[in-house]
Design a protein around this motif. Structure first.
Motif, PDB file in Angstrom:
ATOM      1  N   ARG A 167       2.399   1.794  -3.762  1.00 24.47           N
ATOM      2  CA  ARG A 167       1.401   2.118  -4.709  1.00 24.47           C
ATOM      3  C   ARG A 167       0.956   3.635  -4.266  1.00 24.47           C
ATOM      4  O   ARG A 167       0.924   4.458  -5.202  1.00 24.47           O
ATOM      5  CB  ARG A 167      -0.054   1.702  -4.473  1.00 24.47           C
ATOM      6  CG  ARG A 167       0.046   0.377  -5.186  1.00 24.47           C
ATOM      7  CD  ARG A 167      -1.471  -0.241  -5.327  1.00 24.47           C
ATOM      8  NE  ARG A 167      -1.560  -1.438  -5.988  1.00 24.47           N
ATOM      9  CZ  ARG A 167      -2.082  -2.725  -5.337  1.00 24.47           C
ATOM     10  NH1 ARG A 167      -2.538  -2.778  -4.165  1.00 24.47           N
ATOM     11  NH2 ARG A 167      -2.114  -3.702  -6.223  1.00 24.47           N
ATOM     12  N   HIS A 173       0.989  -1.375   0.012  1.00 24.93           N
ATOM     13  CA  HIS A 173      -0.018   0.028  -0.166  1.00 24.93           C
ATOM     14  C   HIS A 173       0.996   1.225   0.068  1.00 24.93           C
ATOM     15  O   HIS A 173       0.486   2.159  -0.462  1.00 24.93           O
ATOM     16  CB  HIS A 173      -1.012  -0.027   1.125  1.00 24.93           C
ATOM     17  CG  HIS A 173      -1.763  -1.230   1.082  1.00 24.93           C
ATOM     18  ND1 HIS A 173      -2.612  -1.432   0.140  1.00 24.93           N
ATOM     19  CD2 HIS A 173      -2.028  -2.266   2.137  1.00 24.93           C
ATOM     20  CE1 HIS A 173      -3.610  -2.527   0.532  1.00 24.93           C
ATOM     21  NE2 HIS A 173      -2.804  -3.041   1.645  1.00 24.93           N
ATOM     22  N   GLN A 174       1.830   1.210   0.840  1.00 23.02           N
ATOM     23  CA  GLN A 174       2.730   2.348   0.671  1.00 23.02           C
ATOM     24  C   GLN A 174       3.414   2.510  -0.789  1.00 23.02           C
ATOM     25  O   GLN A 174       3.587   3.457  -1.007  1.00 23.02           O
ATOM     26  CB  GLN A 174       4.027   2.306   1.778  1.00 23.02           C
ATOM     27  CG  GLN A 174       4.863   3.487   1.926  1.00 23.02           C
ATOM     28  CD  GLN A 174       6.141   3.077   2.859  1.00 23.02           C
ATOM     29  OE1 GLN A 174       5.904   2.959   3.909  1.00 23.02           O
ATOM     30  NE2 GLN A 174       7.300   3.507   2.285  1.00 23.02           N
TER      31      GLN A 174
END
Length: 277
Positions: free
Chosen positions: A232, A229-230
């Protein structure tokens, strides 16, 4: 109104470096030291980063030692950071000691810096080669997330991973014995025509959810990337800001690949651009 830069160190490296170090509580005076160690470790086959592979192993040891000192410093001077959260966490009543955190730091910092930097530079190169797709982003910034997913699919910056078979088995007609070494080329499924029409074509308009569902850039199963997630978010913010601020990119020289059989990425990509009004 016009600018020139080495895209990799000046732009592609900056956000993942600053985000990771801020999250982990690394002091700004240590930024260059840690980045140099990461480059030496991950690009130890490139003589511009390391004289020999032994220096890559030494850089790994120094990263572990730095992470060990970082954990000890957080215990001595508690502060708000991910390092503090990790060393205070416990599973079944057991927390990481400083040395164990150092090993965790080594894995986390290499994965967080090299991959994001390389993905942004490789993807921007594709956009420079296809200015019509860059104009699409300028006209419709809502395409940025889809463009990031195509960056991630089209050129996987981690070339391969190796695993050791834990038991005898047969897979697709191939007999695998316990102890056999298996190499997974991570970019292969990302070019599978069963899932990606015309898979060698770079296309930022591919359906975002389909791309995410079928590529294996972040791995799969228990080895799925902890920083997905980081990664992206970093890429989306960086690409969005580049598109908002800069236009008319052109290469001033062919990009230079770093020499590595493990990481795919550029060490130099000199570009010219114009600042948007």
């Amino acid at each position: 109104r016009r600018g020139v830069c080495q895209f990799v160190p000046a732009i592609a490296m900056q956000m993942p470096m600053r985000v990771m170090f801020a999250l982990l509580g690394v002091e700004e005076r240590d930024y260059d030291y840690v980045v140099n160690l990461v480059n030496t470790l991950s690009l130890a086959d490139d003589p511009e980063f390391a004289e020999n592979r032994a220096l890559g192993f030494q850089a790994s040891i120094e990263l572990i030692e730095f992470g060990t000192r970082l954990a000890a410093d957080h215990r001595a001077r508690p502060r708000d950071s991910m390092t503090m959260d990790v060393i205070n966490a416990a599973i079944d009543g057991r927390a990481l000691d400083d040395r164990e955190f150092g090993r965790f730091f080594n894995n986390l910092i290499v994965g967080g810096l090299e991959t994001t930097r390389n993905t942004l530079a490789l993807g921007m190169h594709q956009l420079i080669l296809r200015p019509e797709q860059y104009r699409m982003l300028e006209q419709d910034p809502a395409l940025v997330p889809s463009a990031v997913e195509e960056f991630l699919r089209h050129q996987n910056t981690v070339v391969y991973l190796r695993r050791t078979a834990t038991r005898d088995m047969e897979y697709l007609g191939q007999r695998i014995r316990k102890g056999d070494k298996l190499v997974c080329v991570l970019g292969a499924p990302n070019r599978d025509p069963a899932f990606f029409p015309d898979p060698d074509r770079f296309d930022i308009t591919r359906p975002l959810n389909d791309t995410r569902k079928h590529y294996r850039t972040f791995g799969q199963g228990p080895h799925y990337c902890v920083g997905v997630h980081q990664a992206r978010l970093n890429l989306e913010v960086m690409l969005g800001e580049i598109v908002r601020r800069m236009t008319n990119f052109r290469l001033l020289a062919p990009p230079r690949h770093a020499r590595s059989i493990f990481m795919d990425g550029y060490k130099q990509m000199r570009v010219a651009f114009e600042r948007r009004a």
